[in-house]
Design a protein around this motif. Structure first.
Motif, mmCIF file in Angstrom:
data_model
loop_
_atom_site.group_PDB
_atom_site.id
_atom_site.type_symbol
_atom_site.label_atom_id
_atom_site.label_comp_id
_atom_site.label_asym_id
_atom_site.label_seq_id
_atom_site.Cartn_x
_atom_site.Cartn_y
_atom_site.Cartn_z
ATOM 1 N N GLU A 1 -13.861 -1.475 -10.214
ATOM 2 C CA GLU A 1 -14.154 -0.799 -8.967
ATOM 3 C C GLU A 1 -12.958 0.318 -8.699
ATOM 4 O OE1 GLU A 1 -14.538 -2.881 -5.301
ATOM 5 O OE2 GLU A 1 -12.782 -4.020 -5.613
ATOM 6 N N GLU A 2 -13.133 1.492 -8.378
ATOM 7 C CA GLU A 2 -12.058 2.235 -7.913
ATOM 8 C C GLU A 2 -11.560 2.188 -6.420
ATOM 9 O OE1 GLU A 2 -10.656 7.040 -8.093
ATOM 10 O OE2 GLU A 2 -12.381 6.201 -9.262
ATOM 11 N N ARG A 3 -10.381 1.806 -6.092
ATOM 12 C CA ARG A 3 -9.863 1.636 -4.739
ATOM 13 C C ARG A 3 -8.342 2.386 -4.785
ATOM 14 N NH1 ARG A 3 -11.666 -0.617 -0.420
ATOM 15 N NH2 ARG A 3 -9.871 -1.822 -0.012
ATOM 16 N N HIS A 4 -8.315 3.417 -3.734
ATOM 17 C CA HIS A 4 -6.978 3.866 -3.433
ATOM 18 C C HIS A 4 -6.670 4.774 -4.656
ATOM 19 C CE1 HIS A 4 -7.103 1.389 -0.284
ATOM 20 N NE2 HIS A 4 -6.846 0.152 -0.796
ATOM 21 N N ARG B 1 -3.114 -1.883 0.422
ATOM 22 C CA ARG B 1 -2.937 -2.648 -0.466
ATOM 23 C C ARG B 1 -2.639 -4.128 -0.350
ATOM 24 N NH1 ARG B 1 -1.102 -0.512 -5.190
ATOM 25 N NH2 ARG B 1 -1.323 -2.545 -5.990
ATOM 26 N N HIS B 2 -2.004 -4.648 0.776
ATOM 27 C CA HIS B 2 -1.733 -5.786 1.024
ATOM 28 C C HIS B 2 -3.132 -6.609 1.234
ATOM 29 C CE1 HIS B 2 2.513 -5.219 1.563
ATOM 30 N NE2 HIS B 2 2.718 -6.650 1.742
ATOM 31 N N ALA B 3 -4.084 -5.841 2.049
ATOM 32 C CA ALA B 3 -5.439 -6.118 2.252
ATOM 33 C C ALA B 3 -6.263 -6.651 0.997
ATOM 34 C CB ALA B 3 -5.992 -5.561 3.086
ATOM 35 N N ASP B 4 -6.112 -5.666 0.100
ATOM 36 C CA ASP B 4 -6.682 -5.873 -1.313
ATOM 37 C C ASP B 4 -6.008 -6.947 -2.310
ATOM 38 O OD1 ASP B 4 -8.228 -3.494 -1.053
ATOM 39 O OD2 ASP B 4 -6.826 -2.276 -2.170
ATOM 40 N N GLU C 1 9.137 -5.495 -2.006
ATOM 41 C CA GLU C 1 8.862 -4.222 -1.906
ATOM 42 C C GLU C 1 8.200 -3.782 -0.815
ATOM 43 O OE1 GLU C 1 7.384 -0.306 -4.586
ATOM 44 O OE2 GLU C 1 7.389 -2.226 -5.229
ATOM 45 N N GLY C 2 7.013 -4.379 -0.546
ATOM 46 C CA GLY C 2 6.008 -4.087 0.570
ATOM 47 C C GLY C 2 6.658 -4.407 1.739
ATOM 48 N N GLU C 3 7.341 -5.317 1.975
ATOM 49 C CA GLU C 3 8.060 -5.785 3.318
ATOM 50 C C GLU C 3 8.812 -4.417 3.636
ATOM 51 O OE1 GLU C 3 11.067 -8.796 5.334
ATOM 52 O OE2 GLU C 3 11.138 -8.507 3.212
ATOM 53 N N ARG C 4 9.734 -3.807 2.728
ATOM 54 C CA ARG C 4 10.466 -2.574 3.081
ATOM 55 C C ARG C 4 9.450 -1.608 3.452
ATOM 56 N NH1 ARG C 4 13.299 -5.111 -0.945
ATOM 57 N NH2 ARG C 4 12.151 -3.656 -2.535
ATOM 58 N N ALA C 5 8.571 -1.394 2.730
ATOM 59 C CA ALA C 5 7.534 -0.020 2.823
ATOM 60 C C ALA C 5 6.926 -0.291 4.195
ATOM 61 C CB ALA C 5 6.908 0.039 1.695
ATOM 62 N N LEU C 6 6.447 -1.489 4.748
ATOM 63 C CA LEU C 6 5.701 -1.281 5.801
ATOM 64 C C LEU C 6 6.596 -1.168 7.129
ATOM 65 C CD1 LEU C 6 3.739 -4.632 5.221
ATOM 66 C CD2 LEU C 6 2.977 -2.448 5.436
#
Length: 530
Positions: A176-179, A237-240, A221-226
């Protein structure tokens, strides 16, 4: 039909999906279940085993669970229905974690590979090449879908792109396509089968360790980006990936896992859990990690304790929040981790605010701001300025409050902290309302709520709705006020935020008082007090 295309010129491909299946939910009823193909097949085959079988209010949830968990696979549903000769629907639903031991009662007139679910999948597995088998097995470590990048990390010595393309061609992996990128997934039945094969081949499960390591890097990486301008994208992306993150965390915290990595993992997820309202789940993970990783470095424990405290505060468990933050501050000072010191001071200051001790809160916020200015921590500076504005606001120093809020807003806009921007806009709206500028208050609340809806920040949405409800009440628009308080109350109840629940109940009581319903208003005030 066939499992894969022939690859010939002129060939037309028509994908044959699984039978439509319901998503189990509390509100599903027998009549609506009849609209699903998987349910109709289950009932038809069930009546061949148990005459007169029907979907009723009593067994609706179990039938929906069976059809959903079996992915709408016709053979699996037929084999499940055949078990009604010795088991109830509820017993079948409860045994699906061992579906390969359960679904073995096929017709002896059928081909051997159609007599049990395991036999069917064994036959399909044998058609794969050896590299394809190894990759298929390793994909079982994922939950809820995965990306090509993640497969590269987990696949080990198998070429991920070519192997994944073959598994997709052979209908073993769905897409499936996401983002803007393709995501892949295994049906749960195929995932469980691949997991059995992986355990037979690789009891040490190196693929699980690679899965854990990949997602640890990803969440850090996501912690900094959030904290920055890409918040919305990273939240989605975290939800996915949330199911994968849960699996990796569980792997870290099991008896043979690395609990220190688990502590790092959980501490890096606090921002996602807070913004998306997963307060109870996040706190459970953090408390489990803190218990298991008793010998982790002090700096790691201090960060995790801060994270747990933030989630506890969002649950209005202020006693626990203060305990977490006190311990975090002591560990951070001992470790010389000044960034964590500033975070703990800020969080303790917010705890002081809830106790009505604004002066102690101010001292903590000022120390935190000084540390953050020295470190040139833009996100932290914006946060500390907002907190100092909050103290001034509570002490009715409106001029000081406005200056702090506006400087905070400028800093947050510069760093791209969308959630922080929304929070400060919300407080500026309250300030404008108190100063009698209702038009500005509406504009600020509307801007705040738009950002929060964009981020999926349900907690923030609930706070903004409550503010708009208060504004509508003061303007005499009682009908709108009731709607806003009700919507805010619903979200706050779902999130378990008792403080906001109480404030919404108070708002509803005020509405009922104006409407001339004092007895019901009194009951709501009693509930709010409790």
């Amino acid at each position: 039909t066939s499992r894969e295309t022939l690859g010939l010129t002129g060939e037309v491909v028509r994908r044959v999906p699984s039978l439509t299946s319901p998503e189990p939910s509390a509100g599903i009823d027998p009549l609506s279940l009849a609209g699903y193909e998987a349910v109709r097949l289950f009932v038809e085959r069930a009546r061949a085993v148990r005459a007169g079988f029907a979907v009723t209010e009593a067994n609706t949830a179990a039938v929906a669970h069976i059809c959903s968990r079996l992915d709408g696979i016709p053979l699996a549903i037929e084999l499940a229905a055949a078990r009604l000769n010795v088991l109830s629907v509820e017993q079948i639903a409860g045994r699906l974690d061992d579906r390969f031991g359960l679904l073995t009662a096929g017709s002896r007139a059928a081909r051997p590979r159609h007599q049990t679910l395991r036999a069917l999948l064994d036959w399909s597995y044998e058609l794969l090449s050896e590299p394809e088998r190894r990759l298929f097995e390793r994909l079982s470590v994922f939950a809820g879908g995965f990306t090509l990048e993640a497969v590269d990390a987990v696949g080990g010595d198998v070429r991920a792109l070519d192997g994944l393309a073959r598994l997709v061609d052979q209908s073993l992996v769905a897409t499936e396509e996401r983002h803007g990128e393709l995501r892949y997934r295994l049906l749960e039945t195929l995932r469980q089968y691949a997991d059995l094969r992986l355990r037979e081949r690789d009891p040490a499960t190196d693929a699980r360790a690679r899965h854990r390591d990949y997602y640890l890097t990803w969440v850090e990486e996501g912690e900094r980006a959030l904290l920055g301008p890409e918040q919305a994208w990273w939240l989605e992306r975290h939800a996915d990936e949330h199911d994968n993150l849960r699996v990796a965390l569980a792997w870290c915290l099991n008896e043979d896992g690395d609990s220190t990595i688990g502590l790092r993992f959980a501490a890096a997820l606090w921002r996602y859990w807070e913004l998306r309202g997963h307060f109870a789940e996040g706190r459970r993970w953090l408390e489990q990690a803190l218990t298991r990783a008793g010998d982790a470095p002090p700096a790691s424990r201090a960060k995790a304790l801060n994270s747990a405290g933030v989630l506890a505060r969002n649950q209005a468990d202020y006693t626990a929040a203060r305990r977490f933050h006190d311990e975090s501050l002591a560990l951070a000072r001992a470790a010389g981790d000044m960034r964590c010191v500033a975070t703990a001071l800020s969080n303790l200051g917010l705890a002081d605010v809830t106790r009505g001790d604004s002066e102690t809160a101010r001292i903590r916020f000022e120390e935190a701001l000084a540390i953050r200015r020295q470190a040139a921590d833009g996100w932290g500076i914006g946060n500390s300025l907002h907190n100092l504005g909050l103290v001034a606001h509570l002490q009715a120093e409106r001029g000081h409050a406005r200056r702090f809020y506006e400087e905070s807003l400028l800093t947050k806009r510069a760093t791209g902290d969308r959630q922080g921007i929304a929070m400060t806009l919300n407080n500026l709206a309250h300030l404008a309302e108190q100063e009698g500028d209702q038009a500005r208050a509406h504009r600020l609340f509307d801007e705040s709520i738009a950002i929060r809806r964009e981020l999926g920040d349900e907690r923030g949405v609930a706070f903004a709705l409550h503010g708009l409800g208060q504004l509508a009440w003061r303007e005499g628009d009682i009908a709108i006020s009731r709607v806003l308080f009700t919507e805010s109350l619903t979200i706050a109840g779902q999130l378990g935020n008792q403080k906001l629940v109480a404030e919404c109940l108070e708002g509803m009581a005020a509405v009922l008082g104006i409407e001339g319903r004092p007895l019901l208003a009194a009951r709501l005030l009693g509930a709010a007090e409790a």
